[in-house]
Design a protein around this motif. Structure first.
Motif: not given
Lengths: 159, 156
Positions: A89, A91-94, A138, A141, B36, B38, B68, B70, B125, B132, B153-154, B156
């Motif tokens: 969660x 990561x989805x907004x970071x 995103x 995620x 957000x 998309x 999304x 948040x 959440x 979120x 996934x990521x 970074x």
């Protein structure tokens, strides 16, 4: 411009020898970020530095992540799966600058652009720009958050 | 009779319009929120791009929209909660699949399945100081979603 190019080439040579200072590395990054049209011989260097910039976290976001990890560490009774859901969660907004920008993506008039300009046109945010790769992250995620939440529901229901 | 027909049409248009407003757009009016959207069009662009890690195109083909929302300002959490409740009220058909409550947090998962095969998932959440909300809309089914539990996934 020619002087700039010559200077950047010198800095790049020093960079690849591992002899640059952080200030000089920031100078190289700033040059490539501000100069979309570079000689072909510098294009690989430009791509490298842009990707490095993209991978970096702004200080405030890094601090948010550290705070979140600290909070989670202080709560050992959370199940690994549940902790994971919360991480995703985050990561989805970071990538969007937590709590700082109101954003929306609009693609009503897509433009085909030269490769070096693609990042400019694929995404537009109020107050920030996102690369397609970031938007893809995103999305992944968000999907994985859903998958893990469903999994969490299944594991809770079988307890 | 004409008047009744007109009222019915206007009511239907009004109901459609209320439901058509996306969650992120609705909630973006709250101060300090990150909202957000998309779009399907963006999914189309992304699916044409080469992804080094994952076959994104097959996933993107099953998604119409990802949103999304948040907020990390505790004073604004209630505002987003109200916004989400309003969204659920405007968009009937949501069923709660999951509700988990801890002393400081709550996780809710809702699903709205359209007879045409369109599914809308809403994950909330809610912590005391942060909220979120993730909304995914598309033809992807819960069974298909489970295939994406371990996607890379990521990096970074």
């Amino acid at each position: 411009m020619n002087n700039d190019i010559s200077h950047i080439k010198q800095l790049l040579e020093a960079y690849y020898r591992g002899e640059t200072s952080p200030r000089q590395e920031r100078e190289i990054s700033a040059f490539f970020a501000d100069t979309p049209d570079v000689p072909a011989e510098l294009e690989p260097d430009r791509e490298l530095f842009l990707s490095l910039d993209e991978a970096a976290f702004p200080d405030d976001i890094e601090q948010s992540l550290i705070s979140m990890i600290d909070r989670e560490a202080a709560r050992p009774r959370l199940s690994p799966l549940r902790r994971w859901v919360k991480m995703v969660a985050a990561v989805a907004v970071v990538g969007f600058g937590i709590g700082t920008v109101v954003t929306a993506l609009h693609y009503e008039t897509p433009r085909i652009s030269a490769p070096h300009e693609s990042n400019q046109y694929y995404s537009h945010l109020t107050g920030s720009d996102l690369s397609p790769e970031q938007v893809e992250k995103q999305t992944l995620a968000a999907v994985q958050l859903l998958a893990r939440t469903l999994q969490m529901g299944e594991s809770e229901s079988t307890r | 009779m004409k008047k009744i027909s007109l009222i019915i049409v206007l009511t239907l248009i009004s109901a459609f319009s209320a439901g058509a407003v996306g969650l992120a757009k609705m909630c973006s009016a709250v101060d300090g929120v990150t909202a957000i959207t998309i779009t399907k069009q963006m999914m189309g662009f992304l699916s044409k791009m080469q992804s080094s890690q994952f076959d994104f195109a097959s996933l993107a083909g099953k998604l119409n929209q990802v949103e999304i929302v948040n907020v990390t300002d505790p004073s604004q959490v209630a505002g987003i909660e109200t916004c989400v409740k309003k969204y659920l009220k405007n968009n009937s058909g949501y069923e709660e699949l999951l509700s988990m409550t801890d002393d400081e947090e709550r996780i809710n998962l809702y699903l709205n399945s359209d007879p045409s095969g369109l599914n809308e998932y809403l994950i909330i959440i809610n912590e005391s100081d942060e909220l979120t909300v993730v909304l995914l809309q598309g033809s992807i089914t819960p069974d298909e979603v489970s295939n994406y539990t371990n996607i890379p996934l990521i990096s970074f």
